[in-house]
Design a protein around this motif. Structure first.
Motif, PDB file in Angstrom:
ATOM      1  N   ARG A 106       2.109  11.176   1.842  1.00  0.00           N
ATOM      2  CA  ARG A 106       2.731  11.278   0.521  1.00  0.00           C
ATOM      3  C   ARG A 106       3.109  12.745   0.320  1.00  0.00           C
TER       4      ARG A 106
ATOM      5  N   THR B 142       7.080   8.769  -0.040  1.00  0.00           N
ATOM      6  CA  THR B 142       6.046   8.178   0.813  1.00  0.00           C
ATOM      7  C   THR B 142       6.697   7.614   2.073  1.00  0.00           C
TER       8      THR B 142
ATOM      9  N   PHE C 166       1.643   5.278  -8.220  1.00  0.00           N
ATOM     10  CA  PHE C 166       1.115   6.642  -8.321  1.00  0.00           C
ATOM     11  C   PHE C 166       1.975   7.457  -9.280  1.00  0.00           C
TER      12      PHE C 166
ATOM     13  N   LEU D  57      -2.823  10.402   3.468  1.00  0.00           N
ATOM     14  CA  LEU D  57      -3.643   9.416   2.757  1.00  0.00           C
ATOM     15  C   LEU D  57      -4.083   8.343   3.743  1.00  0.00           C
TER      16      LEU D  57
ATOM     17  N   CYS E 295       1.098   3.759  -3.342  1.00  0.00           N
ATOM     18  CA  CYS E 295       1.085   5.226  -3.162  1.00  0.00           C
ATOM     19  C   CYS E 295       2.378   5.866  -3.663  1.00  0.00           C
TER      20      CYS E 295
ATOM     21  N   HIS F 295       0.820  -1.218   0.000  1.00  0.00           N
ATOM     22  CA  HIS F 295       0.000   0.000   0.000  1.00  0.00           C
ATOM     23  C   HIS F 295       0.854   1.269   0.000  1.00  0.00           C
TER      24      HIS F 295
END
Ligand SMILES: C[S@@+](CC[C@H](N)C(=O)[O-])C[C@H]1O[C@@H](n2cnc3c(N)ncnc32)[C@H](O)[C@@H]1O
Length: 230
Positions: A222, A188, A52, A210, A48, A43
């Protein structure tokens, strides 16, 4: 600066999603969330971070990981890397795991076993292409002392928690990361503390909170590198 440090004592623990993590008694700290190690890795870092960035601008992606550890973040990223967004992955680590430790964790239930072994067996300080879309450069060095590569698109900031290893979270080090990153680059981390968010923002990142991984922490960070530092 490249250094050889003695391996600290580490214990294997099974987290809530069935994947293993390591516990460091000396710091009273885990390598991953006890709520789910592989879930956290997928995740926060793969989804992320890498995916992303790849969705924002297709093309090669250079990732810097602070703390290679078990190689879980590297392995899940290698398994997601694709031809549209091939990955150059630079990982810093001061206390590498032995192959015996990696094998005992049985991560091969969650990631490609051959990839995981290649990742840990390949030499330090040289690029090694592990899949058609994933090249790894492991650097055995102290993050607080070493030079950072330039042109970084994504930073996986996965150091131990600020209260356990405060020297890894200093404004000077995050300023160095900022200058090593390309504008629009993405950082992140699992740590969503207000003081870390404010520090990143003061340095020149646009910081978003997030939702954390399913079953895990409520929030993660992030941060996107703005064009100029403040
Ligand atoms: C939270 S764990 C990272 C877990 C890892 N990303 C994984 O997927 O298993 C923190 C990592 O930072 C490494 N580390 C601690 N101090 C360091 C330093 N000064 N320089 C580089 N790595 C360091 C630790 O050995 C450990 O592997």
């Amino acid at each position: 600066m490249c250094t050889e440090k003695p391996a600290p004592q580490r214990e294997i623990q099974i987290t809530d999603d069935g994947s293993a993590t390591l516990y460091l008694p000396q710091l009273d700290e885990h390598y991953h969330s006890v709520k789910g190690a592989i879930t956290e890795s997928r995740h926060i870092y793969r989804d992320c971070g890498y995916l992303f960035r790849a969705s924002q601008s297709p093309g090669p992606v250079t990732i810097l990981e602070i703390g290679l550890g078990t190689g879980m973040n590297a392995a899940v990223t290698a398994m997601a890397a694709n031809d549209l967004s091939p990955v150059r992955y630079i990982a810093l680590e001061l206390y590498p795991l032995s192959l015996e430790e990696v094998d005992s964790m049985q991560l091969d239930r969650f990631v490609d076993p051959r990839l995981l072994r290649d990742l840990h067996q390949c030499p330090w300080d040289g690029p090694r292409q592990l899949t058609p879309a994933f090249t790894l450069e492991k650097r055995r060095c102290d993050f607080t002392q070493c030079d950072l590569p330039s042109g970084i698109d994504v930073v996986y900031f996965d150091a131990f928690a600020p209260e356990k290893q405060p020297e890894m979270w200093s404004p000077e080090l995050f300023r160095r990361i900022f200058h090593a990153m390309n504008p629009g680059g993405v950082l992140t981390t699992y740590c969503a503390k207000g003081c870390i968010r404010r520090m990143l923002s003061a340095i020149g990142f646009s910081v978003e909170r997030l939702p954390g991984p399913p079953g895990g922490k409520r929030e993660i960070i992030r941060a996107i590198r703005r064009i100029n530092s403040i």
